[in-house]
Design an enzyme around this catalytic site. Structure first.
Site, PDB file in Angstrom:
ATOM      1  N   ASP A  46      45.127 108.233 -49.917  1.00 37.00           N
ATOM      2  CA  ASP A  46      44.919 108.640 -48.466  1.00 37.00           C
ATOM      3  C   ASP A  46      44.600 107.022 -48.092  1.00 37.00           C
ATOM      4  O   ASP A  46      43.497 106.140 -48.594  1.00 37.00           O
ATOM      5  CB  ASP A  46      43.912 109.363 -48.255  1.00 37.00           C
ATOM      6  CG  ASP A  46      43.786 109.507 -46.535  1.00 37.00           C
ATOM      7  OD1 ASP A  46      44.651 110.590 -46.368  1.00 37.00           O
ATOM      8  OD2 ASP A  46      42.989 109.146 -46.188  1.00 37.00           O
ATOM      9  N   ASN A  63      45.834 103.012 -36.137  1.00 32.74           N
ATOM     10  CA  ASN A  63      46.801 103.350 -35.131  1.00 32.74           C
ATOM     11  C   ASN A  63      45.898 102.849 -33.771  1.00 32.74           C
ATOM     12  O   ASN A  63      46.708 102.519 -32.885  1.00 32.74           O
ATOM     13  CB  ASN A  63      47.050 104.700 -34.970  1.00 32.74           C
ATOM     14  CG  ASN A  63      48.082 105.050 -36.212  1.00 32.74           C
ATOM     15  OD1 ASN A  63      49.073 104.330 -36.352  1.00 32.74           O
ATOM     16  ND2 ASN A  63      48.138 106.292 -36.638  1.00 32.74           N
ATOM     17  N   HIS A  87      50.942 102.378 -33.050  1.00 29.44           N
ATOM     18  CA  HIS A  87      51.439 103.392 -34.098  1.00 29.44           C
ATOM     19  C   HIS A  87      52.750 102.525 -34.791  1.00 29.44           C
ATOM     20  O   HIS A  87      52.970 102.740 -36.057  1.00 29.44           O
ATOM     21  CB  HIS A  87      52.282 104.459 -33.186  1.00 29.44           C
ATOM     22  CG  HIS A  87      51.160 105.638 -32.864  1.00 29.44           C
ATOM     23  ND1 HIS A  87      50.665 106.566 -33.636  1.00 29.44           N
ATOM     24  CD2 HIS A  87      50.755 106.189 -31.721  1.00 29.44           C
ATOM     25  CE1 HIS A  87      49.765 107.302 -33.203  1.00 29.44           C
ATOM     26  NE2 HIS A  87      50.005 107.085 -31.966  1.00 29.44           N
ATOM     27  N   ASP A 125      52.774 102.305 -38.659  1.00 29.24           N
ATOM     28  CA  ASP A 125      53.928 102.379 -39.496  1.00 29.24           C
ATOM     29  C   ASP A 125      54.164 101.278 -40.261  1.00 29.24           C
ATOM     30  O   ASP A 125      54.590 101.379 -41.254  1.00 29.24           O
ATOM     31  CB  ASP A 125      55.162 102.470 -38.590  1.00 29.24           C
ATOM     32  CG  ASP A 125      55.115 103.901 -37.831  1.00 29.24           C
ATOM     33  OD1 ASP A 125      54.389 104.971 -38.169  1.00 29.24           O
ATOM     34  OD2 ASP A 125      55.897 104.026 -36.583  1.00 29.24           O
ATOM     35  N   GLU A 154      49.185 109.953 -43.521  1.00 25.48           N
ATOM     36  CA  GLU A 154      48.946 108.728 -44.255  1.00 25.48           C
ATOM     37  C   GLU A 154      48.587 109.071 -45.579  1.00 25.48           C
ATOM     38  O   GLU A 154      47.900 108.376 -46.309  1.00 25.48           O
ATOM     39  CB  GLU A 154      47.740 107.956 -43.647  1.00 25.48           C
ATOM     40  CG  GLU A 154      46.443 108.905 -43.818  1.00 25.48           C
ATOM     41  CD  GLU A 154      46.028 109.871 -42.609  1.00 25.48           C
ATOM     42  OE1 GLU A 154      44.812 110.050 -42.361  1.00 25.48           O
ATOM     43  OE2 GLU A 154      47.107 110.100 -42.024  1.00 25.48           O
TER      44      GLU A 154
END
Length: 209
Positions: free
Chosen positions: A67, A75, A80, A84, A110
């Protein structure tokens, strides 16, 4: 006769194109659109096959849940697109350091599932260290300099008394939770109490039995 040959060749070409399209669509159905890594369906299918083989043959199999730490903060700070880019950086890092038989698949958001055939859980710290180092060095598109993002990992090895793949993943999940609550940027792959000490610069904490 020449017309028949041309017709047969055209039919064969059309059939082959159809097969190629179906294969391409099948591959897309098993790939995560964002990172190009196997998606949850694909990595689960692979994990199930490796789990069955490990139980049948008595060979080692280690799974790990990964994780990305503070991903919401990534973010919030980077947008975002930045989040990404970090996900794609982890995917790229995995391709650089994992073996051909290993599979890292996007589990959701994630979170990732790592399948490590023929690997014992006491070898997991070396995998964690290599992936952690490579991830830190892998650029994230649109982010200048090191991205500064870390991840936590919880891992477990299949045993003869492990009833199902879901049970093994549940152990990984519990250990991932301990790694996250223990300070993040660390691996937990045993049943001992979590180490609450924070990693020093350039190092990470590994929690064992």
């Amino acid at each position: 006769m020449a017309a028949l040959v041309v017709l047969l060749l055209a039919a064969a070409s059309w059939a082959w194109a159809g097969i190629s399209r179906r294969r391409a669509l099948s591959d897309l159905a098993l790939r995560d659109d964002l990172t190009g890594q196997p998606n949850r369906r694909a990595v689960t299918r692979y994990a199930m096959a490796q789990f069955a083989q490990a139980q049948k043959q008595g060979t080692p199999l280690t799974l790990a849940l990964i994780d990305i730490d503070h991903f919401k903060r990534v973010n919030d700070l980077r947008g975002h697109a930045g989040g990404d880019a970090v996900l794609r950086a982890l995917a790229a890092a995995s391709q650089a350091v994992l073996r051909t038989e290993d599979m890292l698949g996007r589990w959701g958001g994630e979170e990732w599932l790592l399948v490590l055939p023929r690997l014992q859980v006491d070898e997991l710290p070396a995998v964690f260290a290599r992936l952690r180092k490579q991830f830190a060095l892998t650029p994230a598109e649109g982010i200048e300099g090191p991205h500064g993002v870390s991840f936590s990992m919880g891992g477990a090895e299949v045993g003869r008394d492990t009833p199902t793949l879901d049970a093994l993943i549940a152990v990984c999940d519990a250990r991932l939770y301990r790694a996250k609550t223990g300070g993040r940027d660390r691996l937990c792959h045993g049943d001992g109490a979590a180490d609450d000490s924070a990693p020093t610069a350039g190092t990470a904490t590994v929690v064992t039995d």
